[in-house]
Enzyme design. Sequence first.
Site, PDB file in Angstrom:
ATOM      1  N   TYR A 124       0.847  -1.200   0.000  1.00  0.00           N
ATOM      2  CA  TYR A 124       0.000   0.000   0.000  1.00  0.00           C
ATOM      3  C   TYR A 124       0.885   1.255   0.000  1.00  0.00           C
ATOM      4  O   TYR A 124       0.800   2.098  -0.862  1.00  0.00           O
ATOM      5  CB  TYR A 124      -0.893   0.088   1.245  1.00  0.00           C
ATOM      6  N   SER A 125       1.735   1.381   1.041  1.00  0.00           N
ATOM      7  CA  SER A 125       2.459   2.635   1.275  1.00  0.00           C
ATOM      8  C   SER A 125       3.478   2.908   0.178  1.00  0.00           C
ATOM      9  O   SER A 125       4.066   1.993  -0.393  1.00  0.00           O
ATOM     10  CB  SER A 125       3.190   2.573   2.614  1.00  0.00           C
ATOM     11  N   GLU A 183      -6.990  -6.344   8.896  1.00  0.00           N
ATOM     12  CA  GLU A 183      -5.661  -6.126   9.464  1.00  0.00           C
ATOM     13  C   GLU A 183      -5.783  -5.513  10.859  1.00  0.00           C
ATOM     14  O   GLU A 183      -5.148  -5.957  11.806  1.00  0.00           O
ATOM     15  CB  GLU A 183      -4.843  -5.198   8.556  1.00  0.00           C
TER      16      GLU A 183
HETATM   17  C1  LIG Z   1       6.440  -1.898  11.390  1.00  0.00           C
HETATM   18  C2  LIG Z   1       5.718  -1.375  10.200  1.00  0.00           C
HETATM   19  C3  LIG Z   1       5.314  -2.251   9.199  1.00  0.00           C
HETATM   20  C4  LIG Z   1       4.666  -1.778   8.074  1.00  0.00           C
HETATM   21  N1  LIG Z   1       4.324  -2.659   7.092  1.00  0.00           N
HETATM   22  C5  LIG Z   1       3.735  -2.200   5.956  1.00  0.00           C
HETATM   23  C6  LIG Z   1       3.439  -3.072   4.881  1.00  0.00           C
HETATM   24  O1  LIG Z   1       3.712  -4.259   4.947  1.00  0.00           O
HETATM   25  N2  LIG Z   1       2.869  -2.570   3.768  1.00  0.00           N
HETATM   26  C7  LIG Z   1       2.543  -1.261   3.661  1.00  0.00           C
HETATM   27  O2  LIG Z   1       1.999  -0.864   2.644  1.00  0.00           O
HETATM   28  N3  LIG Z   1       2.805  -0.378   4.659  1.00  0.00           N
HETATM   29  C8  LIG Z   1       3.405  -0.828   5.803  1.00  0.00           C
HETATM   30  N4  LIG Z   1       3.693   0.051   6.817  1.00  0.00           N
HETATM   31  C9  LIG Z   1       3.426   1.473   6.611  1.00  0.00           C
HETATM   32  C10 LIG Z   1       2.289   2.040   7.459  1.00  0.00           C
HETATM   33  O3  LIG Z   1       1.043   1.612   6.988  1.00  0.00           O
HETATM   34  C11 LIG Z   1       2.438   3.567   7.390  1.00  0.00           C
HETATM   35  O4  LIG Z   1       3.648   3.878   7.997  1.00  0.00           O
HETATM   36  C12 LIG Z   1       1.337   4.303   8.075  1.00  0.00           C
HETATM   37  O5  LIG Z   1       0.110   4.136   7.430  1.00  0.00           O
HETATM   38  C13 LIG Z   1       1.670   5.796   8.206  1.00  0.00           C
HETATM   39  O6  LIG Z   1       2.155   6.342   7.011  1.00  0.00           O
HETATM   40  P1  LIG Z   1       3.518   7.171   6.975  1.00  0.00           P
HETATM   41  O7  LIG Z   1       4.551   6.364   7.632  1.00  0.00           O
HETATM   42  O8  LIG Z   1       3.739   7.599   5.600  1.00  0.00           O
HETATM   43  O9  LIG Z   1       3.264   8.417   7.876  1.00  0.00           O
HETATM   44  P2  LIG Z   1       2.531   9.768   7.445  1.00  0.00           P
HETATM   45  O10 LIG Z   1       1.233   9.477   6.824  1.00  0.00           O
HETATM   46  O11 LIG Z   1       3.465  10.646   6.707  1.00  0.00           O
HETATM   47  O12 LIG Z   1       2.265  10.374   8.860  1.00  0.00           O
HETATM   48  C14 LIG Z   1       3.265  11.005   9.662  1.00  0.00           C
HETATM   49  C15 LIG Z   1       2.608  11.506  10.920  1.00  0.00           C
HETATM   50  O13 LIG Z   1       1.616  12.463  10.566  1.00  0.00           O
HETATM   51  C16 LIG Z   1       0.365  12.082  11.080  1.00  0.00           C
HETATM   52  N5  LIG Z   1      -0.679  12.413  10.125  1.00  0.00           N
HETATM   53  C17 LIG Z   1      -0.717  12.182   8.797  1.00  0.00           C
HETATM   54  N6  LIG Z   1      -1.857  12.602   8.275  1.00  0.00           N
HETATM   55  C18 LIG Z   1      -2.568  13.123   9.267  1.00  0.00           C
HETATM   56  C19 LIG Z   1      -3.842  13.710   9.374  1.00  0.00           C
HETATM   57  N7  LIG Z   1      -4.663  13.863   8.321  1.00  0.00           N
HETATM   58  N8  LIG Z   1      -4.242  14.113  10.587  1.00  0.00           N
HETATM   59  C20 LIG Z   1      -3.466  13.967  11.674  1.00  0.00           C
HETATM   60  N9  LIG Z   1      -2.261  13.424  11.642  1.00  0.00           N
HETATM   61  C21 LIG Z   1      -1.816  12.999  10.449  1.00  0.00           C
HETATM   62  C22 LIG Z   1       0.439  10.597  11.291  1.00  0.00           C
HETATM   63  O14 LIG Z   1      -0.442  10.192  12.321  1.00  0.00           O
HETATM   64  C23 LIG Z   1       1.884  10.402  11.677  1.00  0.00           C
HETATM   65  O15 LIG Z   1       2.035  10.593  13.045  1.00  0.00           O
HETATM   66  C24 LIG Z   1       4.363  -0.399   7.947  1.00  0.00           C
HETATM   67  C25 LIG Z   1       4.757   0.469   8.953  1.00  0.00           C
HETATM   68  C26 LIG Z   1       5.432   0.002  10.069  1.00  0.00           C
HETATM   69  C27 LIG Z   1       5.842   0.958  11.108  1.00  0.00           C
END
Ligand SMILES: Cc1cc2nc3c(=O)[nH]c(=O)nc-3n(C[C@H](O)[C@H](O)[C@H](O)COP(=O)(O)OP(=O)(O)OC[C@H]3O[C@@H](n4cnc5c(N)ncnc54)[C@H](O)[C@@H]3O)c2cc1C
Lengths: 378, 375
Positions: A123-124, A240
């Site tokens: 996804y990400s 999930e």
């Molecule tokens: C251990 C681990 C395993 C993972 N495994 C997978 C995987 O297998 N496949 C996959 O696709 N992804 C995976 N992920 C990714 C995970 O789904 C994303 O990290 C998560 O959805 C957050 O996205 P980001 O890291 O880009 O943070 P961002 O979206 O950039 O967010 C950064 C910060 O800003 C805050 N924020 C963002 N938007 C808003 C809003 N509108 N309002 C308030 N706060 C906000 C967030 O809460 C966060 O604190 C994994 C992540 C981790 C840590």
Amino acid sequence: MDFNFEPEEEAFRQEVRAFIDANLPPAKMRQDPKSIAAWNAKLAEQRWIGFSWPRQEGGGGGTLVQQFILKEEMANAKAPPLGSDFMGLAWVGPALIRHGSEEQKRRFLPELLAGKSLWCTGYSEPDIGSDLASLQTRADREGDEYVVNGQKIWTTLAHLASWIFMMVRTTAESESRYGGITCLLIPMDSAGIEVQPIPSLMGVHSFNQVFFENVRVPVANRLGAEGEGWKVVMGALANERSGISEATGMERHLEDLKELARRSTRGGRPATSDSAVRQEIGRYEARISAMRLNGIRNLSKQLQGQPPSTETSVNKYLRGALEIPMSNLAMSLLGSESQESGKWQIQSLAFHGVVIGGGTPNIQRNIIGERILGLPKD
Amino acid sequence: MNFGFDDQQELLRQEIRKLLEERCPMEEVRRIAGSESGHAPELWKQLGELGWLGLALPEEHGGAGLGWVDLAVVFEEAGRVLLPAPLVSTILAGAAIVDAGSDEQCRARLPALADGSRIGTLALFDAADQPIPSGVTLRAEADGQGFRLTGEKPYVADAGVADLFVVAFRSGKKAQEVGLALVDGEADGVSVETRAGIDATRRQGTLRLDGVRIAADALLGAPGDAWPAISRAFDRGAAAVTAEMIGAAEAMLEMTVQYAKDRIQFGSPIGRYQGVKHPLAEAFVDIECMKSLLYYTAWALEESPDEVSFSVSKAKGLASEAFTQIGISGIQLHGAIGYTEASDVHLYLRRSKWARTAFGDEVFHYDRVASLGGL
Ligand SMILES: Cc1cc2nc3c(=O)[nH]c(=O)nc-3n(C[C@H](O)[C@H](O)[C@H](O)COP(=O)(O)OP(=O)(O)OC[C@H]3O[C@@H](n4cnc5c(N)ncnc54)[C@H](O)[C@@H]3O)c2cc1C
């Protein structure tokens, strides 16, 4: 309101217990790949992997309640997870059952259940996290194939997986934000895929970035219709989140935390007579029981035919809100011992990933605020 | 395994909600709460006629023979509108008689509680307000087959309107040597002093007993042996108050969500801003937890008595902590309008402060959870 299990369900619980007594590898062998493989083979014989999937799909045809009992007994016995393909079993399989064609089910489900395939989830992307619907990885149709270009990141287990459950864009975001999203099932050995490890803060290799350059994917590998990927993925995310927030893992942490409190002192007195410690542990116990019961309440809704949905954000949020103070308390009880390796040191670092993965606490609160309470989107 | 209300219970909820919306809108609640007694006899009579007061009492004593899951529905709905009536008190008094009384006592006492012609209440703990055996200090002197009671119970719910008090007293020096007796309001030596409390819909007062004679047939169970019955009565009280807290907290959340959709600042409804949205989402999460724990407790009260204390302490501990926070956010998110006499939210804030300590606050209950959980 009836929390009693039916006699057949109690009988099933006894069956699970007897199986565990006879087959569970001793504690020190539960990380050993060979003994885990042997354990999984025995579980597969029982059809307890994918237990609640329909029998005609190769599942065990168990009821959701039996599945709950099975998981609870396994957790109480500290058994390894049911099957080795966590993502495949928790959300890819259910998505295939719900949205897949007969041909796709025949092709993917038997391998998945036999542990012959391993799934990862794409996804990400580097620029797309919480705002998943903005994803940019493209899939352009050319005859009977899609040509995929783009990049995924944080892809857990991509370096080991044989398949990726992928979200791609088939129509530009400017034309159709949600309707432009499609779900593809892509073999990880396809030409044009490159996986690069990203060491996590735990110092281990668990997630990766995955590059896609002109990766050709047969249209037959599309799950659901073109443009219906958002729906598929929302269902998968609910699964999930409900998987992440099952109370059994938290119950185990709580038992360990109580055990630690029993052997710790504060100010020269047993930690168990320290009122701050007692208050905290009482609070966690209440909330973890509530998580378990919330899960049963959701299960009752599913038994009436409603698939998991936004309500799964409640327990996902609770889990994050509990993991943090629980491991903080444990580290405090350990004092300087906390600097040495051990369960709680690992836990106090690992929970940061658990809290983010599957959607951060802010995103869970947005989902609850907007989709349950009906507040305006931000 | 089924975690849900059945059709009959859903129907009961609809009926109660409809009736209370008609009979007990906020203006009426304010009127009753502002009156001298805080009690509305006509409304009370109607609750009796509808069968709510006897819902869980045995049919042969004028009740409907239903159970605590049904009562949970009634209490939730009562909490939702801040029903100013001695509903919880009367139901708890009846339940204590069913639990610890003889057939004869049930026959003599329950029908009047079921139809509302008499109002009951519990008077369990004394000045230190501690729900533990040493919290029962009221003196008893042996007098023939019975006792004479002297002392006071300073925090008796609905003392001003109650006709029948279920009174705990000390019968011996050992911690658990306590008894439970039925005291009629009209008896010689009984007097009551009422005071204004933090929540005008919840009256309490001091019950004074001055050599009040308790005949043998007014003792509930054997004197000196009543702690388990007192403890069960306390647990039922905590469950009932938690159910009311759920209804009240949910109403307060709904009011605040509505306000957050309507109130515009900086060009948008304030509910768009996460500083507003997120506390509301947390309130929702907490209310879900309160419901799960309370419904399990209600079931256990009927089906699994050994689990009740542990379960109700989780529920009441969490509810006391959570509703307090919901009260705080509810006022804050309304801004200054929430700080006015005219706004209804402050009535819910007051209820949250009353309910927090009624039948044990979170400090008491979390400690008890720790004990029962093996610490
Ligand atoms: C251990 C681990 C395993 C993972 N495994 C997978 C995987 O297998 N496949 C996959 O696709 N992804 C995976 N992920 C990714 C995970 O789904 C994303 O990290 C998560 O959805 C957050 O996205 P980001 O890291 O880009 O943070 P961002 O979206 O950039 O967010 C950064 C910060 O800003 C805050 N924020 C963002 N938007 C808003 C809003 N509108 N309002 C308030 N706060 C906000 C967030 O809460 C966060 O604190 C994994 C992540 C981790 C840590």
